[in-house]
Design an enzyme around this catalytic site. Structure first.
Site, PDB file in Angstrom:
ATOM      1  N   ASN A   1       0.823  -1.210   0.000  1.00  0.00           N
ATOM      2  CA  ASN A   1       0.000   0.000   0.000  1.00  0.00           C
ATOM      3  C   ASN A   1       0.859   1.264   0.000  1.00  0.00           C
ATOM      4  O   ASN A   1       0.539   2.252  -0.670  1.00  0.00           O
ATOM      5  CB  ASN A   1      -0.912   0.018   1.223  1.00  0.00           C
ATOM      6  CG  ASN A   1      -2.042  -0.990   1.140  1.00  0.00           C
ATOM      7  OD1 ASN A   1      -2.284  -1.580   0.089  1.00  0.00           O
ATOM      8  ND2 ASN A   1      -2.733  -1.203   2.240  1.00  0.00           N
TER       9      ASN A   1
ATOM     10  N   ARG B   1     -11.661  -4.623 -13.846  1.00  0.00           N
ATOM     11  CA  ARG B   1     -10.584  -5.558 -13.497  1.00  0.00           C
ATOM     12  C   ARG B   1     -11.185  -6.952 -13.552  1.00  0.00           C
ATOM     13  O   ARG B   1     -12.222  -7.207 -12.950  1.00  0.00           O
ATOM     14  CB  ARG B   1     -10.036  -5.299 -12.093  1.00  0.00           C
ATOM     15  CG  ARG B   1      -9.500  -3.890 -11.869  1.00  0.00           C
ATOM     16  CD  ARG B   1      -8.833  -3.779 -10.499  1.00  0.00           C
ATOM     17  NE  ARG B   1      -8.704  -2.403 -10.055  1.00  0.00           N
ATOM     18  CZ  ARG B   1      -7.709  -1.592 -10.386  1.00  0.00           C
ATOM     19  NH1 ARG B   1      -6.751  -2.047 -11.185  1.00  0.00           N
ATOM     20  NH2 ARG B   1      -7.665  -0.356  -9.935  1.00  0.00           N
TER      21      ARG B   1
ATOM     22  N   ARG C   1      -6.122   1.608 -13.018  1.00  0.00           N
ATOM     23  CA  ARG C   1      -4.730   1.822 -12.603  1.00  0.00           C
ATOM     24  C   ARG C   1      -4.014   0.515 -12.258  1.00  0.00           C
ATOM     25  O   ARG C   1      -4.505  -0.304 -11.495  1.00  0.00           O
ATOM     26  CB  ARG C   1      -4.669   2.767 -11.409  1.00  0.00           C
ATOM     27  CG  ARG C   1      -3.239   3.085 -10.967  1.00  0.00           C
ATOM     28  CD  ARG C   1      -3.212   4.046  -9.827  1.00  0.00           C
ATOM     29  NE  ARG C   1      -3.632   5.377 -10.239  1.00  0.00           N
ATOM     30  CZ  ARG C   1      -4.326   6.214  -9.477  1.00  0.00           C
ATOM     31  NH1 ARG C   1      -4.718   5.842  -8.282  1.00  0.00           N
ATOM     32  NH2 ARG C   1      -4.638   7.411  -9.927  1.00  0.00           N
TER      33      ARG C   1
ATOM     34  N   HIS D   1     -16.438   2.854 -14.464  1.00  0.00           N
ATOM     35  CA  HIS D   1     -16.203   2.140 -13.211  1.00  0.00           C
ATOM     36  C   HIS D   1     -17.425   1.342 -12.776  1.00  0.00           C
ATOM     37  O   HIS D   1     -17.370   0.578 -11.820  1.00  0.00           O
ATOM     38  CB  HIS D   1     -15.808   3.157 -12.127  1.00  0.00           C
ATOM     39  CG  HIS D   1     -15.215   2.560 -10.901  1.00  0.00           C
ATOM     40  ND1 HIS D   1     -15.842   2.603  -9.665  1.00  0.00           N
ATOM     41  CD2 HIS D   1     -14.050   1.900 -10.699  1.00  0.00           C
ATOM     42  CE1 HIS D   1     -15.080   2.010  -8.763  1.00  0.00           C
ATOM     43  NE2 HIS D   1     -13.995   1.570  -9.358  1.00  0.00           N
TER      44      HIS D   1
ATOM     45  N   TYR E   1     -12.321  -9.579  -1.176  1.00  0.00           N
ATOM     46  CA  TYR E   1     -12.995  -8.304  -0.965  1.00  0.00           C
ATOM     47  C   TYR E   1     -14.449  -8.566  -0.588  1.00  0.00           C
ATOM     48  O   TYR E   1     -15.079  -9.486  -1.100  1.00  0.00           O
ATOM     49  CB  TYR E   1     -12.992  -7.451  -2.236  1.00  0.00           C
ATOM     50  CG  TYR E   1     -11.660  -6.988  -2.736  1.00  0.00           C
ATOM     51  CD1 TYR E   1     -10.466  -7.393  -2.154  1.00  0.00           C
ATOM     52  CD2 TYR E   1     -11.579  -6.130  -3.827  1.00  0.00           C
ATOM     53  CE1 TYR E   1      -9.242  -6.957  -2.638  1.00  0.00           C
ATOM     54  CE2 TYR E   1     -10.361  -5.682  -4.318  1.00  0.00           C
ATOM     55  CZ  TYR E   1      -9.195  -6.108  -3.721  1.00  0.00           C
ATOM     56  OH  TYR E   1      -7.982  -5.679  -4.200  1.00  0.00           O
TER      57      TYR E   1
ATOM     58  N   ARG F   1     -13.861   2.679   5.145  1.00  0.00           N
ATOM     59  CA  ARG F   1     -12.667   1.846   5.309  1.00  0.00           C
ATOM     60  C   ARG F   1     -11.377   2.650   5.291  1.00  0.00           C
ATOM     61  O   ARG F   1     -10.505   2.469   6.116  1.00  0.00           O
ATOM     62  CB  ARG F   1     -12.605   0.802   4.186  1.00  0.00           C
ATOM     63  CG  ARG F   1     -11.441  -0.170   4.313  1.00  0.00           C
ATOM     64  CD  ARG F   1     -11.195  -0.911   3.019  1.00  0.00           C
ATOM     65  NE  ARG F   1     -10.515  -0.100   2.023  1.00  0.00           N
ATOM     66  CZ  ARG F   1     -10.694  -0.181   0.712  1.00  0.00           C
ATOM     67  NH1 ARG F   1     -11.582  -1.021   0.225  1.00  0.00           N
ATOM     68  NH2 ARG F   1     -10.020   0.593  -0.120  1.00  0.00           N
TER      69      ARG F   1
ATOM     70  N   HIS G   1     -15.058  -3.538   0.803  1.00  0.00           N
ATOM     71  CA  HIS G   1     -15.070  -2.873  -0.500  1.00  0.00           C
ATOM     72  C   HIS G   1     -16.462  -2.444  -0.950  1.00  0.00           C
ATOM     73  O   HIS G   1     -16.597  -1.616  -1.854  1.00  0.00           O
ATOM     74  CB  HIS G   1     -14.459  -3.816  -1.548  1.00  0.00           C
ATOM     75  CG  HIS G   1     -14.181  -3.195  -2.871  1.00  0.00           C
ATOM     76  ND1 HIS G   1     -14.980  -3.399  -3.982  1.00  0.00           N
ATOM     77  CD2 HIS G   1     -13.206  -2.353  -3.278  1.00  0.00           C
ATOM     78  CE1 HIS G   1     -14.493  -2.723  -5.008  1.00  0.00           C
ATOM     79  NE2 HIS G   1     -13.424  -2.073  -4.616  1.00  0.00           N
TER      80      HIS G   1
END
EC number: 2.7.4.1
Length: 686
Positions: free
Chosen positions: A47, A377, A407, A437, A472, A568, A596
């Site tokens: 991270n 993704r 990304r 998205h 997630y 979160r 998530h």
């Protein structure tokens, strides 16, 4: 009261650092199995890499461009960078302290250890020297530094060594320095075989220790005064001119080639590296002493992520579980089930397989005429992608809206788009200037009994990535609701065609209606509270940074609305300020799974509106992305999701409570109550 006053807001970057500190604290939780605790060390390291690549690099861009716009809390980019330097150094020092002083001794107690060079036996030294000769030397290329060999462009986040030399080489050159680059193909930890392992069950050696010990073999006839590991983190922004005439995929490919060689933003070196070497590296990398991080251990901790997988010790890992599949789907066609009822899935507790089967069955079903799907993704080996290809090859109309700019997944998505195109799928890259998205799938199927077309939809808060669905927490909704299906159809029309903004029946979508509808919902609760009615909101997000929504929440709190935020990561709202946010509580749940899902609940005088969404309350999600926010309309599913939100609000073991000054305090640890994620596992999985 001035709700825009900077003193009422927290800084975005510092809030993100605080999140990583909470992740790191999981490594100290004695209730977490040992190999899972050490995994949190590596997650924190990974991270931090992204934090420097993106957030720190972005602040440096602001400084270079002379951007003087202050952050929400009024701090300039220069002030934020100064505070980041202070806090990030403290965080990294704490990370290595926990790794060295807390976890490595406990691993050794469990017969898992890392052997330093001064503890190698003669047999181990011989084996490792042979490993270096046959596995390492053939794939590395020493680079001497002299007038004809300037300091090389070093790859982002790769392990390197700077060697301090003395003597003349074969050409008579008097060299002082050389650089070694370690290819990513080389493992960063090597396990010794049982024949030379010693008394411990698992004996590992760092690649850095092997290279430091045997680097002399690379420079015969020369003396090595020192071999020092180091690692550079670079700016990973991609500078795309999306309005140019160049094909987006081609432009991305070109930019990706340079990502590994952006401007350096951080230098990590071993703790024992001499000042002379450090100064040399800083000067060559154009960095300041503040951007130097001395670490007491490997400079690339995140590359040790495979350690738990290399050790077969189930007793030191989380208990396994089998995600549950709704019984109604057992031995029944998913389309038949959806004609009778909606399905709500809470991953990873419940299986992601029904979502995969939804697309697979659509691919095989002769009555299915068309499939449309967004892909952000997916993972390199995606069953869903294979199903889309199968559907296209079977003659169905298949459209995939592939977001190339996800990304760090750009290269995979370019390859994915090409693979789909070659199979005959209509691939669309979305809208210039807006990342797609939203997570949605639309299936058009012929109903033979009615001789009519029927739409089926999947909407989710997470990606179509089966691996992430095990790690997630996310929600999936499968429905045939006429209004929702019509809305999804219209959003796909916007993405693949042209035209004015459609009016939608049930969905809120960015960049058009999501932000204004959120404001309306908050203002409705504010009005209800002002009229003496019960008013309440529960908002679950990954990040909260949008000033207009924070301001609306402050006004709602001021009016008496009870506001529970489950955020979160980043939160720029400051709770608990008297007369401003004293009716707002912010908690961050950190645990085995990455929280998530995005869920919005509004009480509305007992009418109760519940939404799940792909969007956080960030500027980029609200104004610069295509997002969907969808209602949960079936009463039993709505009640179930609200109950699960209430479970999260009742958690005392995994909840960190945000203080007004930006600090987080763990609600409680060590109580007999189970953690909320374990409660959900017990309830929803096998």
């Amino acid at each position: 009261m001035n709700f825009k006053d900077p003193k009422f807001y927290l800084n975005r970057e510092l809030s993100l650092l605080a999140f990583n500190r909470r992740v790191l604290q999981q490594a100290l939780d004695p209730t977490i199995p040992l190999l899972e605790r050490i995994r949190f060390i590596f997650i924190c390291s990974n991270n931090l890499d992204e934090f420097f690549e993106v957030r720190v690099a972005g602040l440096r861009h602001d400084l270079a461009r002379g951007n003087t716009k202050p952050s929400l809390n009024g701090a300039s980019a220069e002030e934020v960078l100064k505070e980041i330097n202070l806090r990030a150094h403290q965080l990294v020092d704490e990370q290595y302290r926990i790794f060295n002083d807390e976890l490595l001794p406990k691993l050794a107690d469990e017969s898992i250890q890392f052997l330093p060079a001064d503890e190698w036996s003669e047999a181990q030294c011989k084996w490792l020297k042979n490993y270096f000769k046959h596995q390492v030397m053939p794939v590395i290329s020493p680079i001497s530094l002299d007038l004809t060999h300037p300091f090389p462009r070093l790859v982002n986040k790769s392990l390197h060594f700077l060697l301090h030399l003395h003597g003349n080489d074969a050409f008579g050159r008097n060299l002082e320095y050389a650089v070694l680059h370690m290819p990513r193909s080389l493992p960063r930890i090597i396990e010794l075989p049982e024949s030379v392992g010693g008394s411990k069950q698992h004996n590992f050696v760092y690649l850095s220790s092997i290279v430091s010990e045997f680097a002399q073999d690379l420079f015969p006839g020369m003396d090595i005064h020192g071999c020092y590991q180091f690692r550079l983190t670079r700016d990973s922004h991609l500078l795309l001119e999306e309005n140019s005439n160049e094909d987006l995929a081609s432009a991305l490919k070109r930019e990706l080639q340079s990502r590994n060689f952006g401007a350096a933003v951080r230098l990590e070196v071993g703790k024992s590296c001499p000042e002379k070497i450090v100064s040399f590296l800083l000067q060559k990398c154009n960095l300041t002493p503040e951007e130097l991080y001395r670490v007491d251990g490997p400079v690339n901790l995140n590359r040790l992520m495979l350690l738990p997988d290399l050790v077969d010790r189930p007793d030191l890992k989380f208990d396994g579980f089998t995600p549950k599949t709704p019984e109604v789907l057992h031995r029944r066609d998913i389309f038949e089930v959806l004609l009778e009822q909606d399905l709500l899935l809470h991953h990873p507790y419940e299986s992601f397989q029904p979502v995969v089967e939804f697309v697979r069955q659509a691919a095989k079903d002769p009555n299915v005429l068309a499939i449309k799907q967004t892909l952000y993704r997916t993972g390199s080996q995606s069953s869903i992608v294979e199903a889309l290809i199968e559907a296209s090859q079977a003659g169905k109309e298949v459209t995939a809206v592939v977001e190339l700019r996800a990304r760090f997944d750009e290269a995979d998505n370019i390859e994915l788009a090409q693979k789909l195109q070659e199979a005959g799928v209509l691939v669309v890259y979305g809208v210039v200037g807006y990342k797609t998205h939203a997570k949605m799938t639309l299936v058009v199927r012929k109903n033979q009994k009615r001789n009519a077309l029927q739409r089926f939809v999947h909407l989710g808060t997470g990606n179509y990535h089966a691996g992430n669905a095990r790690l997630y927490t996310d929600y999936s909704l499968l429905t045939t609701n006429v209004d929702i299906c019509e809305d999804v159809h219209k959003v796909f029309q916007q993405l693949t065609g042209m035209g004015k903004v459609y009016e939608l029946n049930q969905l809120w979508h960015a960049p058009f209606t999501l932000h204004k509808n959120l404001l309306k919902a908050i203002e409705r609760e504010t009005s209800n509270a002002g009229n003496g009615k019960e008013a309440r909101m529960i908002i679950k997000l990954n990040s909260l940074t949008d000033q207009s929504l924070i301001e609306a929440l402050y006004k709602a709190s001021n009016a008496g609305v009870e506001i529970q935020l489950i955020v979160r990561g980043i939160c720029c709202l400051s709770p608990g300020i008297n007369g401003l946010s004293d009716n707002i509580q912010v908690r961050s749940i950190i645990g085995r799974f990455l929280e998530h899902s995005r869920v919005y609940y509004f009480y509305d005088d007992g009418k109760e509106h519940l939404y799940a969404a792909s969007a956080d309350w960030m500027e980029r999600n609200l104004y610069n992305r295509v997002e969907t926010c969808f209602p949960i309309l079936q009463k039993d599913l709505k009640r179930r999701m609200v109950n699960e939100l209430e479970m999260m609000l009742s958690d005392v073991e995994q909840s960190w409570i945000l203080q007004a000054n930006g600090d987080y305090q763990l609600f409680c640890r060590g109580k007999p109550e189970k953690k909320v994620q374990q409660l959900l596992l017990d309830k929803l999985s096998y």
